[in-house]
Design a protein around this motif. Structure first.
Motif, PDB file in Angstrom:
ATOM      1  N   ALA A 299     -43.460   8.336 -19.735  1.00  0.00           N
ATOM      2  CA  ALA A 299     -44.054   9.472 -20.433  1.00  0.00           C
ATOM      3  C   ALA A 299     -45.557   9.300 -20.532  1.00  0.00           C
ATOM      4  CB  ALA A 299     -43.442   9.583 -21.835  1.00  0.00           C
ATOM      5  N   LEU A 300     -46.301  10.403 -20.466  1.00  0.00           N
ATOM      6  CA  LEU A 300     -47.750  10.346 -20.476  1.00  0.00           C
ATOM      7  C   LEU A 300     -48.308   9.670 -21.725  1.00  0.00           C
ATOM      8  CD1 LEU A 300     -50.331  11.061 -19.016  1.00  0.00           C
ATOM      9  CD2 LEU A 300     -50.276  13.314 -20.111  1.00  0.00           C
ATOM     10  N   PRO A 301     -47.774   9.968 -22.922  1.00  0.00           N
ATOM     11  CA  PRO A 301     -48.307   9.279 -24.103  1.00  0.00           C
ATOM     12  C   PRO A 301     -48.171   7.762 -23.999  1.00  0.00           C
ATOM     13  CG  PRO A 301     -46.999  11.183 -24.775  1.00  0.00           C
ATOM     14  CD  PRO A 301     -46.774  10.989 -23.302  1.00  0.00           C
ATOM     15  N   ALA A 302     -47.049   7.331 -23.428  1.00  0.00           N
ATOM     16  CA  ALA A 302     -46.858   5.881 -23.295  1.00  0.00           C
ATOM     17  C   ALA A 302     -47.855   5.297 -22.316  1.00  0.00           C
ATOM     18  CB  ALA A 302     -45.431   5.583 -22.848  1.00  0.00           C
ATOM     19  N   LEU A 303     -48.133   6.057 -21.247  1.00  0.00           N
ATOM     20  CA  LEU A 303     -49.069   5.556 -20.251  1.00  0.00           C
ATOM     21  C   LEU A 303     -50.469   5.399 -20.814  1.00  0.00           C
ATOM     22  CD1 LEU A 303     -47.962   7.613 -17.127  1.00  0.00           C
ATOM     23  CD2 LEU A 303     -47.869   5.142 -17.388  1.00  0.00           C
TER      24      LEU A 303
ATOM     25  N   GLN B 277     -47.439   2.363  -9.723  1.00  0.00           N
ATOM     26  CA  GLN B 277     -47.707   2.108  -8.305  1.00  0.00           C
ATOM     27  C   GLN B 277     -46.403   1.866  -7.559  1.00  0.00           C
ATOM     28  OE1 GLN B 277     -50.488  -1.142  -7.122  1.00  0.00           O
ATOM     29  NE2 GLN B 277     -48.760  -1.914  -5.901  1.00  0.00           N
ATOM     30  N   ASP B 278     -45.535   1.022  -8.134  1.00  0.00           N
ATOM     31  CA  ASP B 278     -44.281   0.660  -7.486  1.00  0.00           C
ATOM     32  C   ASP B 278     -43.387   1.885  -7.289  1.00  0.00           C
ATOM     33  OD1 ASP B 278     -42.446  -1.502  -6.568  1.00  0.00           O
ATOM     34  OD2 ASP B 278     -41.225  -0.756  -8.208  1.00  0.00           O
ATOM     35  N   GLN B 279     -43.423   2.797  -8.243  1.00  0.00           N
ATOM     36  CA  GLN B 279     -42.592   3.994  -8.170  1.00  0.00           C
ATOM     37  C   GLN B 279     -43.297   5.152  -7.474  1.00  0.00           C
ATOM     38  OE1 GLN B 279     -41.186   4.787 -12.150  1.00  0.00           O
ATOM     39  NE2 GLN B 279     -40.139   2.827 -12.310  1.00  0.00           N
ATOM     40  N   ARG B 280     -44.505   4.910  -6.990  1.00  0.00           N
ATOM     41  CA  ARG B 280     -45.272   5.911  -6.231  1.00  0.00           C
ATOM     42  C   ARG B 280     -45.512   7.169  -7.065  1.00  0.00           C
ATOM     43  NH1 ARG B 280     -46.063   1.524  -3.898  1.00  0.00           N
ATOM     44  NH2 ARG B 280     -45.283   1.117  -1.801  1.00  0.00           N
ATOM     45  N   GLN B 281     -45.928   6.966  -8.307  1.00  0.00           N
ATOM     46  CA  GLN B 281     -46.139   8.071  -9.231  1.00  0.00           C
ATOM     47  C   GLN B 281     -47.629   8.394  -9.354  1.00  0.00           C
ATOM     48  OE1 GLN B 281     -44.241   6.706 -12.813  1.00  0.00           O
ATOM     49  NE2 GLN B 281     -42.203   7.319 -12.139  1.00  0.00           N
ATOM     50  N   THR B 282     -48.094   9.257  -8.485  1.00  0.00           N
ATOM     51  CA  THR B 282     -49.498   9.649  -8.491  1.00  0.00           C
ATOM     52  C   THR B 282     -49.912  10.248  -9.834  1.00  0.00           C
ATOM     53  OG1 THR B 282     -49.549   9.993  -6.104  1.00  0.00           O
ATOM     54  CG2 THR B 282     -51.173  11.196  -7.414  1.00  0.00           C
ATOM     55  N   ALA B 283     -49.087  11.139 -10.355  1.00  0.00           N
ATOM     56  CA  ALA B 283     -49.429  11.800 -11.626  1.00  0.00           C
ATOM     57  C   ALA B 283     -49.558  10.792 -12.764  1.00  0.00           C
ATOM     58  CB  ALA B 283     -48.369  12.843 -11.967  1.00  0.00           C
ATOM     59  N   ALA B 284     -48.748   9.754 -12.734  1.00  0.00           N
ATOM     60  CA  ALA B 284     -48.807   8.750 -13.798  1.00  0.00           C
ATOM     61  C   ALA B 284     -50.045   7.868 -13.675  1.00  0.00           C
ATOM     62  CB  ALA B 284     -47.545   7.895 -13.781  1.00  0.00           C
ATOM     63  N   LEU B 285     -50.549   7.690 -12.480  1.00  0.00           N
ATOM     64  CA  LEU B 285     -51.711   6.827 -12.270  1.00  0.00           C
ATOM     65  C   LEU B 285     -53.030   7.539 -12.589  1.00  0.00           C
ATOM     66  CD1 LEU B 285     -50.751   5.001  -8.937  1.00  0.00           C
ATOM     67  CD2 LEU B 285     -51.120   3.926 -11.162  1.00  0.00           C
TER      68      LEU B 285
ATOM     69  N   PRO C   9     -54.329   9.391 -14.991  1.00  0.00           N
ATOM     70  CA  PRO C   9     -55.040   9.229 -16.274  1.00  0.00           C
ATOM     71  C   PRO C   9     -55.756   7.894 -16.411  1.00  0.00           C
ATOM     72  CG  PRO C   9     -52.850  10.173 -16.621  1.00  0.00           C
ATOM     73  CD  PRO C   9     -52.910   9.736 -15.197  1.00  0.00           C
ATOM     74  N   PHE C  10     -55.251   6.871 -15.763  1.00  0.00           N
ATOM     75  CA  PHE C  10     -55.882   5.554 -15.891  1.00  0.00           C
ATOM     76  C   PHE C  10     -57.253   5.504 -15.216  1.00  0.00           C
ATOM     77  CE2 PHE C  10     -51.381   4.376 -16.510  1.00  0.00           C
ATOM     78  CZ  PHE C  10     -51.499   3.728 -17.727  1.00  0.00           C
ATOM     79  N   LEU C  11     -57.504   6.404 -14.290  1.00  0.00           N
ATOM     80  CA  LEU C  11     -58.827   6.454 -13.664  1.00  0.00           C
ATOM     81  C   LEU C  11     -59.901   6.900 -14.660  1.00  0.00           C
ATOM     82  CD1 LEU C  11     -57.948   8.014 -10.193  1.00  0.00           C
ATOM     83  CD2 LEU C  11     -58.607   5.651 -10.657  1.00  0.00           C
ATOM     84  N   GLN C  12     -59.466   7.444 -15.797  1.00  0.00           N
ATOM     85  CA  GLN C  12     -60.402   7.878 -16.844  1.00  0.00           C
ATOM     86  C   GLN C  12     -60.393   6.938 -18.046  1.00  0.00           C
ATOM     87  OE1 GLN C  12     -62.215  10.381 -15.834  1.00  0.00           O
ATOM     88  NE2 GLN C  12     -60.883  10.619 -14.030  1.00  0.00           N
ATOM     89  N   SER C  13     -59.704   5.804 -17.918  1.00  0.00           N
ATOM     90  CA  SER C  13     -59.613   4.872 -19.039  1.00  0.00           C
ATOM     91  C   SER C  13     -60.993   4.335 -19.409  1.00  0.00           C
ATOM     92  CB  SER C  13     -58.697   3.701 -18.664  1.00  0.00           C
ATOM     93  OG  SER C  13     -58.769   2.679 -19.638  1.00  0.00           O
ATOM     94  N   PRO C  14     -61.232   4.084 -20.695  1.00  0.00           N
ATOM     95  CA  PRO C  14     -62.512   3.474 -21.080  1.00  0.00           C
ATOM     96  C   PRO C  14     -62.644   2.027 -20.619  1.00  0.00           C
ATOM     97  CG  PRO C  14     -61.052   3.694 -22.975  1.00  0.00           C
ATOM     98  CD  PRO C  14     -60.402   4.429 -21.857  1.00  0.00           C
TER      99      PRO C  14
END
Length: 657
Positions: A11-15, A47-55, A57-62
């Motif tokens: 889930a996005l909140p968890a990510l 990455q392992d599950q090939r989840q582009t949408a899940a990855l 948000p992390f590109l915007q992590s502080p």
């Protein structure tokens, strides 16, 4: 047995949740980065599950480390839909994030990334990032944009990383056949001794591996690098490139390299660069190489005679074979004897090989190679078929046997009257329960050169065999059967492999217990090899390896494949390369090159890795970004260079930290 179901999407909140810090033990220095950082585990799982949408948000992590990890993860996901995200990350404030984004863009190989990468190179302030951007650019340029790689100044002064990056960019483009005369000239100039070692290596590899090059005009500088560069890897690459030179004097140069170079890998490259047109002037050097102290050189010399000899008698090669101590080189020379034998010579040579086969029962690998040798003579068909399908036959013997039978069918001398017999042999193999027999026979059915569409129509037998295949373990045989069906039915679009064949979640509990510097000792029949496992770069692959080590899985397995100056490969439960576990792994690609002593996982394509692994003899950059690197050799490379087919992995043990 099917592998476990994949984990449900996170889930996005968890990510986006903050890192949960676990209790850190006293030996925290030994922990890997995933042990106490659940956010990194989430990124790696996505990455392992090939989840582009899940990855995304992390590109915007502080936090820089999370942005870097997410950008790097896209190097394994390889989703072109992430192109805008990665292009945006090229402007990240942190150089390590920009570098990871450039690597991932190269992994997508999307031509749409070429111009933005080139523009970024012009403004990039970090030399290390610029080097990665240049190499990534080489993976993305097309024929119309290869000139972008040449905009880096020919003499960039102190910025040696720009030179290195450009050299690797030219190599990556060249691998795909993307080149130009200007690119070739630049690669040749990068062979000069004043250039950095990495640039010289990339240049030599570019010239050796770019297809359809004619390097005749550059014989002098290439020969200089082949004979005098201080690095064996550069000399070997340049020697391989000499095979693309078409001058009468080249034979003498290659013969001299074969006689004089002190590194066996360069001598192997010299033998491979020789061809049939230069047989007479090089054969004495090649003949002497049969007695080389290094067994890999002797095998390569035997292969030279098998492939290129002319005007010789079969008896000549039989006599030499009988005197060889190395069973592998001896088997190849027997093949040369049959191939080059006169009609009168064939029968006694064939009988001699068959007698040798009967006496080699203690070494199934030698028996397998002798069947391969008999594959040069259509008169040996019945003997090979009987050996291939004999009850309780070792897998490697049956596998080489069916390969020899297919080779016989490809032989121009194969009798037309025996062609129906060959179809019966294929049906017998496909009806068996042996995946190598099934897969090899199916491979023959979709061989366009054999073109068996009109001869083979029993498609139901193929479908029945496919239903018996155990996925994901035997994915290679499944693919071969499907390719045969597609070919025989003249399908324009290939049928994809079932996605369920590549689902195996990372065991994070196991990963957490693996120290960052974990060593594994491989005890072989030739000596010990110490590996350093790269758990932070390939956690899923390392966890699988460690689990198999705990189970004693590798104990008693053999090295079933050794290609001189390339790899030594083992870990197959069947001993012939067709075996695997009941699960497959997702590919894990980090920004790391296949240098000498890199340890990679064998696969039948992306996301089909299992238990087989290989160690490289020398730099093999054409494997970069295509096969997971999960370890590197820390000690024992001298052992790796001695390993041959049939040598045993006696056991593998994990060293205590």
């Amino acid at each position: 047995m099917m592998r476990p179901s994949a984990l449900l999407p996170l889930a996005l909140p968890a990510l986006l949740a903050a890192c949960t810090t676990a209790r850190v033990p006293q030996n925290a220095a030994a922990l890997n980065q995933f042990a106490a950082d659940t956010t990194l585990r989430r990124i790696a799982t996505a990455q392992d599950q090939r989840q582009t949408a899940a990855l995304r948000p992390f590109l915007q992590s502080p936090k820089v480390r999370y942005r870097q990890a997410a950008a790097s993860a896209f190097g394994s996901v390889q989703d072109k839909a992430a192109l805008p995200d990665l292009l945006g990350a090229l402007s990240d404030a942190a150089p390590e994030v920009r570098q990871a984004a450039a690597f991932a863009l190269g992994q997508t190989a999307d031509s749409a990334a070429a111009a933005p990468l080139a523009n970024q190179i012009n403004t990039e302030t970090d030399a290390r990032v610029r080097r990665t951007q240049l190499e990534a650019l080489g993976k993305c340029v097309g024929k119309g944009s290869v000139a972008l790689l040449l905009r880096v100044p020919a003499n960039p002064g102190a910025d040696t990383l720009a030179t290195i990056g450009q050299a690797w960019g030219l190599y990556r483009a060249g691998l795909r056949g993307i080149t130009s005369e200007t690119s070739v000239r630049r690669a040749v100039s990068l062979l000069a001794r004043q250039q950095p070692l990495e640039a010289r290596l990339a240049a030599a590899q570019t010239l050796a591996r770019t297809p359809r090059l004619d390097l005749t005009a550059y014989e002098a500088p290439v020969a200089t690098a082949a004979t005098s560069d201080p690095s064996y890897a550069v000399r070997a690459g340049a020697t391989a490139a000499l095979g693309k030179v078409k001058t009468p004097g080249l034979a003498a140069t290659l013969a001299s390299i074969l006689r004089r170079d002190t590194d066996y890998r360069v001598r192997v490259a010299a033998l491979r660069a020789m061809n049939a047109s230069m047989y007479v002037p090089v054969k004495e050097a090649a003949w002497a190489a049969l007695d080389d102290a290094n067994a890999q050189v002797a095998v390569t010399a035997a292969e030279f005679f098998l492939n290129h000899a002319s005007g010789e008698t079969g008896q000549l090669f039989r006599d030499k074979a009988e005197r060889m101590n190395s069973w592998r080189a001896r088997s190849v020379l027997f093949a040369a004897a049959l191939k080059h034998a006169s009609a009168e010579e064939k029968e006694p040579i064939r009988k001699a090989i068959q007698q040798r086969y009967a006496g080699a029962a203690a070494n199934p690998y030698e028996q397998a190679f002798l069947l391969k040798a008999l594959g040069e003579d259509p008169g040996a068909y019945a003997f090979i078929e009987q050996a291939t399908f004999a009850p309780k036959q070792p897998a490697v013997v049956s596998t080489y046997g069916i390969e020899a039978l297919v080779a016989l069918r490809n032989n121009p001398a194969f009798p037309a009257g025996q062609q129906p017999l060959f179809i019966q042999t294929l049906e017998k193999a496909i009806a068996s329960n042996d995946v190598a027999l099934i897969g090899t026979a199916a491979g023959a059915l979709h061989d366009a050169k054999l073109n068996l569409r009109n001869e083979y129509r029993n498609l139901d037998l193929l479908r029945q065999a496919q239903q018996r295949i155990v996925l994901p373990r035997d994915v290679e045989a499944w693919q071969a059967l499907q390719q045969a069906l597609d070919f025989l039915e003249s399908k324009a679009t290939p049928t994809p492999t079932p996605s369920a064949a590549a689902q195996h979640p990372i065991d994070w509990k196991l990963v957490a217990g693996i120290p960052a510097g974990q060593r594994a000792v491989v005890h072989t029949s030739k000596g010990d090899v110490v590996l350093r496992l790269l758990v932070e770069e390939a956690p899923g692959s390392v966890a699988s390896f460690v689990q198999l080590v705990h189970q004693g899985f590798y104990n008693g397995k053999n090295f079933h494949r050794v290609v001189p100056n390339f790899v030594a490969q083992g870990g197959c439960p069947r001993g012939d390369g067709w075996g695997g576990t009941d699960y497959t792994l997702r590919s894990e690609f980090a920004d790391r090159q296949y240098a000498e002593g890199a340890v990679g996982l064998a696969s039948a394509g992306k996301d089909t890795e299992s238990c087989q692994w290989f160690i490289t003899h020398s730099p093999t950059p054409h494997l970069d970004g295509r096969y997971t690197i999960f370890a590197v050799v820390e000690r024992g490379m001298e052992v790796v260079h001695r390993i041959d087919i049939g040598d045993q992995i006696r056991s593998v043990e994990l060293q205590k930290p």
